[in-house]
Design a protein around this motif. Structure first.
Motif, PDB file in Angstrom:
ATOM      1  N   LEU A  17      42.640  36.670  26.521  1.00 44.48           N
ATOM      2  CA  LEU A  17      43.336  37.069  25.300  1.00 44.48           C
ATOM      3  C   LEU A  17      44.800  36.641  25.288  1.00 44.48           C
ATOM      4  O   LEU A  17      45.538  36.984  24.368  1.00 44.48           O
ATOM      5  N   ARG A  18      45.239  35.874  26.277  1.00 42.46           N
ATOM      6  CA  ARG A  18      46.657  35.507  26.405  1.00 42.46           C
ATOM      7  C   ARG A  18      47.198  34.785  25.173  1.00 42.46           C
ATOM      8  O   ARG A  18      48.359  34.937  24.837  1.00 42.46           O
ATOM      9  N   ASP A  19      46.378  34.014  24.501  1.00 40.01           N
ATOM     10  CA  ASP A  19      46.869  33.260  23.331  1.00 40.01           C
ATOM     11  C   ASP A  19      46.823  34.094  22.047  1.00 40.01           C
ATOM     12  O   ASP A  19      47.168  33.593  20.977  1.00 40.01           O
ATOM     13  N   ARG A  20      46.403  35.358  22.144  1.00 43.49           N
ATOM     14  CA  ARG A  20      46.371  36.266  20.992  1.00 43.49           C
ATOM     15  C   ARG A  20      47.045  37.588  21.374  1.00 43.49           C
ATOM     16  O   ARG A  20      46.384  38.572  21.685  1.00 43.49           O
ATOM     17  N   PRO A  21      48.383  37.597  21.351  1.00 42.88           N
ATOM     18  CA  PRO A  21      49.136  38.767  21.844  1.00 42.88           C
ATOM     19  C   PRO A  21      48.779  40.090  21.173  1.00 42.88           C
ATOM     20  O   PRO A  21      48.730  41.119  21.844  1.00 42.88           O
ATOM     21  N   TRP A  22      48.537  40.095  19.868  1.00 44.91           N
ATOM     22  CA  TRP A  22      48.216  41.363  19.203  1.00 44.91           C
ATOM     23  C   TRP A  22      46.883  41.921  19.677  1.00 44.91           C
ATOM     24  O   TRP A  22      46.749  43.127  19.895  1.00 44.91           O
ATOM     25  N   LEU A  23      45.926  41.040  19.870  1.00 46.54           N
ATOM     26  CA  LEU A  23      44.629  41.479  20.371  1.00 46.54           C
ATOM     27  C   LEU A  23      44.758  41.960  21.815  1.00 46.54           C
ATOM     28  O   LEU A  23      44.157  42.960  22.207  1.00 46.54           O
ATOM     29  N   ILE A  29      45.975  48.703  25.403  1.00 44.48           N
ATOM     30  CA  ILE A  29      45.970  50.126  25.073  1.00 44.48           C
ATOM     31  C   ILE A  29      44.611  50.742  25.406  1.00 44.48           C
ATOM     32  O   ILE A  29      44.528  51.817  26.002  1.00 44.48           O
ATOM     33  N   VAL A  30      43.547  50.048  25.047  1.00 40.69           N
ATOM     34  CA  VAL A  30      42.196  50.558  25.308  1.00 40.69           C
ATOM     35  C   VAL A  30      41.936  50.656  26.816  1.00 40.69           C
ATOM     36  O   VAL A  30      41.479  51.692  27.316  1.00 40.69           O
ATOM     37  N   VAL A  31      42.235  49.589  27.547  1.00 38.69           N
ATOM     38  CA  VAL A  31      41.997  49.583  28.994  1.00 38.69           C
ATOM     39  C   VAL A  31      42.807  50.681  29.675  1.00 38.69           C
ATOM     40  O   VAL A  31      42.276  51.452  30.477  1.00 38.69           O
ATOM     41  N   MET A  78      52.422  44.368  27.888  1.00 39.75           N
ATOM     42  CA  MET A  78      52.884  43.095  27.325  1.00 39.75           C
ATOM     43  C   MET A  78      54.074  42.542  28.117  1.00 39.75           C
ATOM     44  O   MET A  78      54.167  41.336  28.356  1.00 39.75           O
ATOM     45  N   ALA A  79      54.964  43.448  28.544  1.00 40.70           N
ATOM     46  CA  ALA A  79      56.111  43.011  29.349  1.00 40.70           C
ATOM     47  C   ALA A  79      55.644  42.413  30.673  1.00 40.70           C
ATOM     48  O   ALA A  79      56.174  41.395  31.127  1.00 40.70           O
ATOM     49  N   VAL A  80      54.642  43.024  31.263  1.00 36.35           N
ATOM     50  CA  VAL A  80      54.105  42.504  32.528  1.00 36.35           C
ATOM     51  C   VAL A  80      53.402  41.165  32.306  1.00 36.35           C
ATOM     52  O   VAL A  80      53.654  40.194  33.016  1.00 36.35           O
ATOM     53  N   VAL A  81      52.524  41.113  31.306  1.00 42.31           N
ATOM     54  CA  VAL A  81      51.716  39.906  31.072  1.00 42.31           C
ATOM     55  C   VAL A  81      52.570  38.703  30.685  1.00 42.31           C
ATOM     56  O   VAL A  81      52.366  37.599  31.197  1.00 42.31           O
TER      57      VAL A  81
END
Length: 125
Positions: A17-23, A29-31, A78-81
């Motif tokens: 999912l790296r190329d789709r930040p919102w997803l 959040i789910v994980v 997101m900050a980590v990724v």
């Protein structure tokens, strides 16, 4: 341990999912919500006490997770990724393989010791 587990899961399981930040944000959040909820449930069941309680927070689920906490986990993920992990990746590519293996062995040993101490303290009350 719970933050590390969530972080590793986000980095490994959500890689596509790296190329789709919102997803990726939503999936993070789910994980993190699943990890936190079931960790809380497990700790309550095994040790017969609540380790945290979000009962007074907006959109909480049985006091184990809440919307505010999950948003923070999503932003932190997101900050980590997109920030921390790429920096570490670039840094680690500059270190010799033998040094990385030694570092990994030391960190695994340290984590094992920390886990053993934690279990011992939990059993003592």
């Amino acid at each position: 341990p719970i933050y590390g587990t969530g972080g590793v899961l986000v980095l490994l399981a959500l890689y596509k999912l790296r190329d789709r930040p919102w997803l990726e944000f939503i999936a993070t959040i789910v994980v993190c919500g699943i990890v936190e909820y079931f960790t809380a449930y497990y700790l309550e069941t095994v040790y017969d006490r609540r380790w945290w309680d979000y009962a007074g927070y907006f959109l909480n689920l049985h006091g184990r997770i809440c919307a505010e906490g999950l948003l923070v986990f999503g932003l932190g993920g997101m900050a980590v990724v997109y920030g921390v992990a790429p920096l570490f990746d670039n840094l680690l590519h500059k270190v010799k393989r033998s040094a990385l293996i030694a570092l990994c062995v030391a960190l695994v040993a340290l984590a094992g010791i920390a886990a053993a101490v934690l279990v011992q303290r939990l059993q003592q009350g």
